[in-house]
Design a protein around this motif. Sequence first.
Motif, PDB file in Angstrom:
ATOM      1  N   ILE A 194       9.280  12.085   4.076  1.00 30.55           N
ATOM      2  CA  ILE A 194       9.861  12.257   5.417  1.00 30.55           C
ATOM      3  C   ILE A 194       9.022  11.521   6.459  1.00 30.55           C
ATOM      4  CG2 ILE A 194      10.410  13.939   7.227  1.00 30.55           C
ATOM      5  CD1 ILE A 194      11.083  15.941   4.977  1.00 30.55           C
ATOM      6  N   LEU A 195       7.707  11.563   6.326  1.00 31.49           N
ATOM      7  CA  LEU A 195       6.842  10.808   7.238  1.00 31.49           C
ATOM      8  C   LEU A 195       7.152   9.319   7.164  1.00 31.49           C
ATOM      9  CD1 LEU A 195       3.347  12.480   6.573  1.00 31.49           C
ATOM     10  CD2 LEU A 195       4.731  12.706   8.631  1.00 31.49           C
ATOM     11  N   ASN A 196       7.308   8.815   5.950  1.00 30.57           N
ATOM     12  CA  ASN A 196       7.562   7.388   5.750  1.00 30.57           C
ATOM     13  C   ASN A 196       8.915   6.969   6.310  1.00 30.57           C
ATOM     14  OD1 ASN A 196       7.093   4.771   4.755  1.00 30.57           O
ATOM     15  ND2 ASN A 196       8.101   5.221   2.808  1.00 30.57           N
ATOM     16  N   GLY A 197       9.878   7.886   6.289  1.00 27.59           N
ATOM     17  CA  GLY A 197      11.224   7.527   6.739  1.00 27.59           C
ATOM     18  C   GLY A 197      11.526   7.847   8.188  1.00 27.59           C
ATOM     19  N   THR A 198      10.589   8.507   8.883  1.00 29.35           N
ATOM     20  CA  THR A 198      10.854   8.888  10.273  1.00 29.35           C
ATOM     21  C   THR A 198       9.802   8.417  11.267  1.00 29.35           C
ATOM     22  OG1 THR A 198       9.683  10.993  10.021  1.00 29.35           O
ATOM     23  CG2 THR A 198      12.048  10.987   9.521  1.00 29.35           C
ATOM     24  N   GLY A 199       8.575   8.179  10.793  1.00 31.63           N
ATOM     25  CA  GLY A 199       7.493   7.823  11.716  1.00 31.63           C
ATOM     26  C   GLY A 199       6.951   9.011  12.479  1.00 31.63           C
ATOM     27  N   GLY A 217      18.327   7.773   4.042  1.00 33.32           N
ATOM     28  CA  GLY A 217      17.864   7.364   2.723  1.00 33.32           C
ATOM     29  C   GLY A 217      16.993   8.397   2.037  1.00 33.32           C
ATOM     30  N   ASP A 218      15.801   7.959   1.585  1.00 33.59           N
ATOM     31  CA  ASP A 218      14.895   8.843   0.847  1.00 33.59           C
ATOM     32  C   ASP A 218      14.462  10.041   1.677  1.00 33.59           C
ATOM     33  OD1 ASP A 218      15.049   7.165  -1.320  1.00 33.59           O
ATOM     34  OD2 ASP A 218      13.150   6.128  -0.900  1.00 33.59           O
ATOM     35  N   LEU A 250       2.880   1.966  10.932  1.00 33.42           N
ATOM     36  CA  LEU A 250       3.783   1.062  10.205  1.00 33.42           C
ATOM     37  C   LEU A 250       5.199   1.158  10.757  1.00 33.42           C
ATOM     38  CD1 LEU A 250       4.485  -0.871   7.910  1.00 33.42           C
ATOM     39  CD2 LEU A 250       4.696   1.125   6.389  1.00 33.42           C
ATOM     40  N   MET A 251       5.668   2.378  11.049  1.00 31.60           N
ATOM     41  CA  MET A 251       7.006   2.524  11.604  1.00 31.60           C
ATOM     42  C   MET A 251       7.113   1.814  12.958  1.00 31.60           C
ATOM     43  SD  MET A 251      10.099   3.475  11.373  1.00 31.60           S
ATOM     44  CE  MET A 251      10.147   4.587   9.963  1.00 31.60           C
ATOM     45  N   GLU A 262       0.832  -1.205   0.000  1.00 28.64           N
ATOM     46  CA  GLU A 262       0.000   0.000   0.000  1.00 28.64           C
ATOM     47  C   GLU A 262       0.871   1.263   0.000  1.00 28.64           C
ATOM     48  OE1 GLU A 262      -3.947  -1.719   2.368  1.00 28.64           O
ATOM     49  OE2 GLU A 262      -2.304  -0.744   3.473  1.00 28.64           O
ATOM     50  N   VAL A 263       1.937   1.231   0.808  1.00 29.50           N
ATOM     51  CA  VAL A 263       2.845   2.382   0.838  1.00 29.50           C
ATOM     52  C   VAL A 263       3.471   2.598  -0.530  1.00 29.50           C
ATOM     53  CG1 VAL A 263       4.997   3.289   1.786  1.00 29.50           C
ATOM     54  CG2 VAL A 263       3.343   2.190   3.288  1.00 29.50           C
ATOM     55  N   ALA A 264       3.865   1.515  -1.190  1.00 30.57           N
ATOM     56  CA  ALA A 264       4.483   1.631  -2.514  1.00 30.57           C
ATOM     57  C   ALA A 264       3.494   2.232  -3.517  1.00 30.57           C
ATOM     58  CB  ALA A 264       4.951   0.260  -2.996  1.00 30.57           C
ATOM     59  N   ALA A 265       2.223   1.796  -3.447  1.00 31.02           N
ATOM     60  CA  ALA A 265       1.215   2.310  -4.381  1.00 31.02           C
ATOM     61  C   ALA A 265       0.930   3.789  -4.131  1.00 31.02           C
ATOM     62  CB  ALA A 265      -0.073   1.492  -4.248  1.00 31.02           C
TER      63      ALA A 265
END
Length: 462
Positions: free
Chosen positions: A305-310, A356-357, A413-414, A283-286
């Motif tokens: 930034i949300l996805n990489g830090t939580g 990373g990203d 998810l994090m 879902e995150v990838a989509a």
Amino acid sequence: MKIDVKHIQKRGKAGWRYRRKIPEELRTVFGKREHLVPLGATEQEALRKYPRVHAEAEKLLADAIKRANGPTPTEWGHFRDGIAAARKMGFRQDRDFPSLDEIEHDTDWQARMKAVEKIVRKYVPDFDSVEDDDDDDLPLPDFLPTEADTALARALMLNPSGTPAPTLEDAKRLYRKERVGDDETKQMELERVFKLVVEALGKDRKLASLKREDAKEVRDHMLDGRKASSVDRYLNVVRAVINHAIREFDLAGATNPFMNLEAAPKDRAEPDKDKRRPFTLDEVAAITARIAYHAKTDLRHIWTILNGTGCRLAEVSGLRVADVYLDHAIPHITVEWHDDRRIKNKVSRRNVPLIGDALQAAKEAVKAAGKATMLFPAYGRPRGPASASAALGKHVRACVSDPKATTHSLRHLMKDRLRLAGVTKSDQDIVLGHSSGSVGEDYGGDEARLEMARRALEKALA
């Protein structure tokens, strides 16, 4: 037939509704941004209900305008203002009434009476014509004295009728002044909550008169059409306001009837439909792919930034350029309280590594911000996080239909990623800004915490 009437809106299968935007200058007073009322499923039903609903909206707006022009002081407010005015003139309240034998030689009391006489002359120009023994034939005032002059005169005379009892309205105003301040979002919530309190109790009430049964009436009224979790949040506001008032008004012996009052028993399981869930990686990838092609650049950076830090959405959308440390040995962002962004609590203040990203997105965001103060100027403002949430939410819903999945699901998810990577609970809390409830969480330096957070995120994102 096509309806062409102001403030009526068709909402597909949901039918018709009355929708009226609240002027920006009235939103704090009104307690919301829009006034919405269902009008029915058919055009005929909507037209039939419209006159009454529109009239009610006009009255609500008129009342809001009156409140926006300045709240009418309460009895206790006049009392306080009178004492303050007397103090500015050099007269204090910490003295006793003089006896009849003392009046003539009491210079302070004589000065007070001259000040009162000066106030009276403003309303009774013929005051000098009254004989000393002619009290029963005093001339009528030309017009009624103002509340301010009346309160000052009473304060000068040491308030012979005593101190008025503070009310819920007094408690709300004091809390807004001393605890809420200029935070528009909290002002709106405070007004919204206490509008419900007054609706439940029927009128403003003296704090000392409140009973447990009154608190239950307020709770039950709040539960009408609202989730228990929302009502618990509202009750927390009421509790805080009353506790603050009891302390600041020196209400010795007073108790807060809202203490330990819950909207629903804590052991009652929350319905599954009310819970958020983590995203799946697919879902995150989509969603990420959709945002990359359809969203504005600043939203793409926020999502990455949300996805990489939580982090919470408000923590990222409210970042200043000065909060991004790209040249540090461990590149990171600082989640901090500042004038344009509030954080949830003290433990939320933290340094979060960029990897990373997320690091690349932060670099691009800093470059795009240029000389601006806020990293994301479009969202680094009051109500900015709500706008960012709505914008990202459209992309989330285009990819995931489950209502339990929202932008905040990235944070869930994090949490799962950290758990599955074997990161300790204490290090998870450092990354996410959660409280462990331990005294030890206040110990240790920022550099050590940052290093632990870096190791934890590298494990989680590996």
